[in-house]
Design a protein around this motif. Structure first.
Motif, PDB file in Angstrom:
ATOM      1  N   UNK A 105       0.907  -1.226  -0.085  1.00  0.00           N
ATOM      2  CA  UNK A 105       0.037  -0.145  -0.018  1.00  0.00           C
ATOM      3  C   UNK A 105       0.804   1.377  -0.093  1.00  0.00           C
ATOM      4  N   UNK A 106       2.108   1.157   0.083  1.00  0.00           N
ATOM      5  CA  UNK A 106       3.246   2.412  -0.046  1.00  0.00           C
ATOM      6  C   UNK A 106       2.894   3.233  -1.214  1.00  0.00           C
ATOM      7  N   UNK A 107       2.961   4.568  -1.164  1.00  0.00           N
ATOM      8  CA  UNK A 107       2.924   5.159  -2.290  1.00  0.00           C
ATOM      9  C   UNK A 107       4.275   6.334  -2.222  1.00  0.00           C
ATOM     10  N   UNK A 108       5.002   5.999  -3.031  1.00  0.00           N
ATOM     11  CA  UNK A 108       6.554   6.504  -3.196  1.00  0.00           C
ATOM     12  C   UNK A 108       7.101   6.921  -4.375  1.00  0.00           C
ATOM     13  N   UNK A 109       7.700   7.687  -4.334  1.00  0.00           N
ATOM     14  CA  UNK A 109       8.520   8.264  -5.485  1.00  0.00           C
ATOM     15  C   UNK A 109       9.998   8.485  -5.175  1.00  0.00           C
ATOM     16  N   UNK A 110      10.790   7.944  -6.031  1.00  0.00           N
ATOM     17  CA  UNK A 110      12.313   7.908  -5.836  1.00  0.00           C
ATOM     18  C   UNK A 110      12.701   8.590  -7.312  1.00  0.00           C
ATOM     19  N   UNK A 124      15.332  12.574  -4.962  1.00  0.00           N
ATOM     20  CA  UNK A 124      14.250  12.914  -4.445  1.00  0.00           C
ATOM     21  C   UNK A 124      13.500  12.070  -4.010  1.00  0.00           C
ATOM     22  N   UNK A 125      12.857  12.141  -2.746  1.00  0.00           N
ATOM     23  CA  UNK A 125      12.030  11.144  -2.250  1.00  0.00           C
ATOM     24  C   UNK A 125      10.708  11.817  -1.802  1.00  0.00           C
ATOM     25  N   UNK A 126       9.556  10.926  -2.115  1.00  0.00           N
ATOM     26  CA  UNK A 126       8.412  11.598  -1.676  1.00  0.00           C
ATOM     27  C   UNK A 126       7.560  10.299  -1.097  1.00  0.00           C
ATOM     28  N   UNK A 127       6.934  10.600  -0.178  1.00  0.00           N
ATOM     29  CA  UNK A 127       5.844   9.637   0.311  1.00  0.00           C
ATOM     30  C   UNK A 127       4.523  10.225   0.564  1.00  0.00           C
ATOM     31  N   UNK A 128       3.418   9.661   0.384  1.00  0.00           N
ATOM     32  CA  UNK A 128       2.126  10.114   0.557  1.00  0.00           C
ATOM     33  C   UNK A 128       1.137   9.191   0.418  1.00  0.00           C
ATOM     34  N   UNK A 142      -5.468  15.085  -1.334  1.00  0.00           N
ATOM     35  CA  UNK A 142      -4.117  14.028  -0.909  1.00  0.00           C
ATOM     36  C   UNK A 142      -3.141  14.705  -0.111  1.00  0.00           C
ATOM     37  N   UNK A 143      -2.097  13.864   0.254  1.00  0.00           N
ATOM     38  CA  UNK A 143      -1.068  14.590   1.172  1.00  0.00           C
ATOM     39  C   UNK A 143       0.189  13.954   0.568  1.00  0.00           C
ATOM     40  N   UNK A 144       1.332  14.765   0.822  1.00  0.00           N
ATOM     41  CA  UNK A 144       2.379  14.381   0.204  1.00  0.00           C
ATOM     42  C   UNK A 144       3.733  14.928   0.801  1.00  0.00           C
ATOM     43  N   UNK A 145       4.662  14.250   1.152  1.00  0.00           N
ATOM     44  CA  UNK A 145       6.119  15.168   1.861  1.00  0.00           C
ATOM     45  C   UNK A 145       7.263  14.591   1.005  1.00  0.00           C
ATOM     46  N   UNK A 146       8.155  15.725   0.664  1.00  0.00           N
ATOM     47  CA  UNK A 146       9.360  15.474  -0.260  1.00  0.00           C
ATOM     48  C   UNK A 146      10.417  15.531   0.824  1.00  0.00           C
ATOM     49  N   UNK A 324       2.827  11.829   7.480  1.00  0.00           N
ATOM     50  CA  UNK A 324       2.352  11.977   6.208  1.00  0.00           C
ATOM     51  C   UNK A 324       2.642  10.692   5.394  1.00  0.00           C
ATOM     52  N   UNK A 325       1.710  10.281   4.871  1.00  0.00           N
ATOM     53  CA  UNK A 325       2.036   8.771   4.191  1.00  0.00           C
ATOM     54  C   UNK A 325       0.743   8.057   3.657  1.00  0.00           C
ATOM     55  N   UNK A 326       0.898   6.749   3.669  1.00  0.00           N
ATOM     56  CA  UNK A 326      -0.234   5.673   3.120  1.00  0.00           C
ATOM     57  C   UNK A 326      -0.919   5.044   4.226  1.00  0.00           C
ATOM     58  N   UNK A 327      -0.664   5.413   5.566  1.00  0.00           N
ATOM     59  CA  UNK A 327      -1.360   4.674   6.559  1.00  0.00           C
ATOM     60  C   UNK A 327      -2.827   5.257   7.024  1.00  0.00           C
TER      61      UNK A 327
END
Length: 678
Positions: A105-110, A124-128, A142-146, A324-327
């Motif tokens: 269920x993780x929503x990550x960008x690398x 760059x790493x984001x989780x949201x 939605x929410x996201x942190x970089x 901030x994340x997917x939980x």
């Protein structure tokens, strides 16, 4: 959080920097949206695309191939079996992940990016909370942190966590590639040196071995009591009488405010029993956004934005920590699922306020099952099956994540009566299918979704029919004749040194023309493209020049194996086999509307192609020898035909004349090539 879209945040973070590798993780995955709206953001800034989706996809696919940007997407395979509707239309890594009864269920960008000249790369790493879907990137709240780490400024523990996450993702790939996005980011992280003075980054990652609550405990216990907790989540536990909130009381939380999600009629998106249960509790209250938060989010305005953000906001007396994340606020999310996010220090400002009026009615809209809590009814088992098809070698490979071998059938769009693959035995090690793949190639012509059925060999238990996303590689060799067609003159003009920008215009124009021919004009219009010379072959020197430039371009130091394979043996609109096919058309009866080459032009074109395929620098590339044999067979057929008229004197020694001419031609060709490179 505000009314901006996730795609806008991505553009801001990139700031015009070149992306060198990209990895995404998501729960639900919409390949069509990803390709049309996310991939273009990762490509060089000089790329421009049509507003027509059919033309745009073709443009993006070509730009992605030229950029050779590695992209890997990891998605939850179990949910894709149920909800997946589209499949990739271009080449990038698509990896289904199954964690049994746990949701991936993780929503990550690398994103590995290059900086200014002289500076090292950054990651760059984001989780949201945002899935790789239109709703996740454009529509929902939605929410996201970089975060960003350079080669020498990252916190050591954070770097180690990122390395573990990349190792985890590497293990989920069916094909291991040293040039893939995961591998490139792994090499970057291996080169990083931790900075002992860098501030700590509180990251809950894919490879975290602690429970979510344990991850939070150390920092939350540092807050001065009383501590208030605001929970923003679109999902709640199935058990309407659950007391998940009590787990946070052990962290020092005294009061909990729980955001009440609403539909477009402002009715509660919540189980009626759970709504009443929370309302009856002490120190737990249903809440709405405070006005300073609701205004930027556009709450209560049209169009309605559904809540999908997941936030745990811990507010102490003088400071706060916000996760901030997917939980989600469910048992599975807190204890079992593969989740990710960041815990960041924030100002102790509330996001929510308790609902003082009567609670709204419960929405009549059906509620989605929370991730990890899907009740799948299937006639049989569904083991994790991974399949891949290589268009270059025409090789089908697969494996099953199970100790018990299986026997499967692959069913294409024609249905069970015409199985593309029948009775294929798979084990837990990657193996190749040894049968004929022609039916499968036909099934994959318009998509990667394949229906799988079969049995478990040890128990004879049935495998429930279900769809999987088959990974296709070497798209440069996948036949797609319906996309666009270029004339021989246009292809040779590209070889002769056409600029990338004009080539893009030429290909776009060809795609639009093809849509017109198919009667699918839609909103497209023809592009005003400067015409090429009508008689490109009036001076054969131009033909020879085009091939010299092609050979030089493919043999220089900047040319990559991917580019060489595309032009030498690929099926692209301007690949050499496509041009050879135009020359071969002179040997077939002309179709209505065709404008075949003059036989002499076709003959000289094939001789030029033969010289390229005979070049020492290309002989070791895959299938070049087969392509050379094909060209030689076409030359022989032209020589034996009467398409090329000779004078009566030479006609009596036709075979000898062609032998002499080709010897002279190839020698002259090599001489000119040496002079051109001098």
């Amino acid at each position: 959080m505000d009314n901006a879209q996730i795609s806008q945040y991505l553009e801001e973070q990139l700031g015009g920097r070149l992306v060198k590798a990209a990895v995404f993780t998501t729960y639900t995955f919409d390949p069509a949206f990803f390709e049309l709206e996310v991939v273009p953001l990762l490509l060089p800034e000089n790329s421009s695309f049509s507003i027509d989706e059919r033309v745009k996809q073709f443009q993006v696919r070509e730009s992605l191939r030229e950029a050779e940007l590695p992209i890997d997407v990891f998605y939850d395979q179990n949910i894709f079996r149920i909800q997946g509707e589209s499949s990739p239309g271009m080449e990038y890594g698509c990896h289904g992940v199954s964690e049994g009864n746990r949701a991936f269920h993780a929503k990550l960008s690398f994103l590995l990016v290059s900086n200014c000249a002289g500076e090292s790369d950054s990651l760059l790493i984001s989780a949201g909370s945002n899935n790789l879907t239109k709703a996740g990137w454009w529509d929902n709240i939605e929410c996201q942190h970089w975060e960003e780490v350079g080669q020498y400024d990252g916190h050591g523990e954070f770097l180690q966590a990122l390395k573990r996450d990349m190792d985890y993702l590497q293990g989920k790939q069916i094909l291991q590639s040293g040039n893939g996005a995961v591998a490139k980011i792994q090499r970057f992280l291996a080169s990083c040196v931790g900075d002992t003075e860098a501030p700590p980054v509180h990251y809950f990652g894919l490879s975290s071995t602690t429970r979510f609550l344990d991850f939070l405990s150390e920092d939350i216990r540092q807050l001065k009591e009383p501590v208030e907790l605001e929970i923003i989540s679109p999902f709640f536990a199935d058990d309407s009488r659950n007391n998940l909130h009590k787990a946070f009381q052990d962290l020092g939380v005294s009061n909990v405010r729980l955001l009440l999600p609403r539909d477009d009629k402002q009715e509660a998106l919540c189980n009626l029993d759970y709504l009443a249960h929370i309302d009856s509790l002490e120190n737990v209250s249903w809440s709405d956004w405070v006005q300073t938060t609701s205004e930027p989010l556009g709450v209560g305005k049209e169009p309605h934005r559904y809540l999908h953000a997941k936030i745990f906001n811990f507010i102490g007396v003088d400071r706060a920590f916000t996760f901030v994340g997917s939980v989600n606020f469910t048992y599975k999310a807190l204890n079992e699922n593969v989740e990710a996010g960041f815990l960041v220090a924030t100002d102790p400002e509330p996001l929510l306020e308790v609902i003082s009026d009567d609670l709204p009615d419960v929405s009549q809209r059906s509620l989605e099952a929370a991730p990890g809590e899907l009740d799948q009814e299937a006639d049989g088992v569904m083991p994790q099956i991974s399949l891949t098809f290589d268009w270059l070698t025409k090789t089908l490979s697969g494996a099953v994540d199970s100790e018990s071998p299986i026997e499967i059938d692959l069913i294409g769009p024609d249905g069970v009566e015409n199985r593309a693959v029948k009775g294929w035995h798979l084990g837990n090690c990657l193996s190749d299918y040894t049968g004929n793949t022609e039916a499968l190639e036909k099934a994959l012509a318009n998509g990667s979704l394949i229906l799988v059925s079969g049995r478990v060999c040890d128990s004879d238990e049935s495998i429930a029919p279900h769809r999987i996303l088959l990974q296709q590689t070497h798209w440069s060799h996948k036949p797609q004749p319906e996309l666009a067609t270029l004339s021989p003159q246009q292809i040779l003009a590209i070889y002769a040194g056409m600029s990338p920008e004009r080539r893009q215009l030429l290909l776009t124009d060809a795609r639009v023309k093809r849509l017109f021919e198919l009667g699918e004009r839609g909103e497209t219009s023809m592009i005003e493209e400067a015409p090429l010379e009508n008689e490109f072959f009036s001076e054969y020197a131009e033909l020879f020049h085009a091939f010299r430039m092609l050979r030089r371009d493919l043999s220089n130091e900047q040319s990559t194996p991917k580019k060489q394979d595309y032009y030498l043996t690929g099926t692209g609109v301007d690949s050499l086999p496509t041009l050879v096919g135009r020359a071969a058309a002179v040997l077939e009866p002309a179709k209505e509307g065709d404008q075949p080459l003059h036989p002499v032009s076709a003959y000289l074109l094939l001789l030029s192609a033969k010289e390229v395929y005979r070049s020492d620098e290309f002989t070791n590339r895959p299938y070049v020898s087969q392509q050379l044999e094909f060209v030689e067979s076409l030359l022989q057929r032209i020589r034996e035909s009467k398409l090329i008229k000779l004078s009566s004197e030479r006609e009596t020694n036709r075979e000898r004349f062609f032998e002499w001419f080709e010897t002279q031609f190839l020698e002259q060709y090599r001489t000119e090539d040496v002079e051109a490179g001098a």
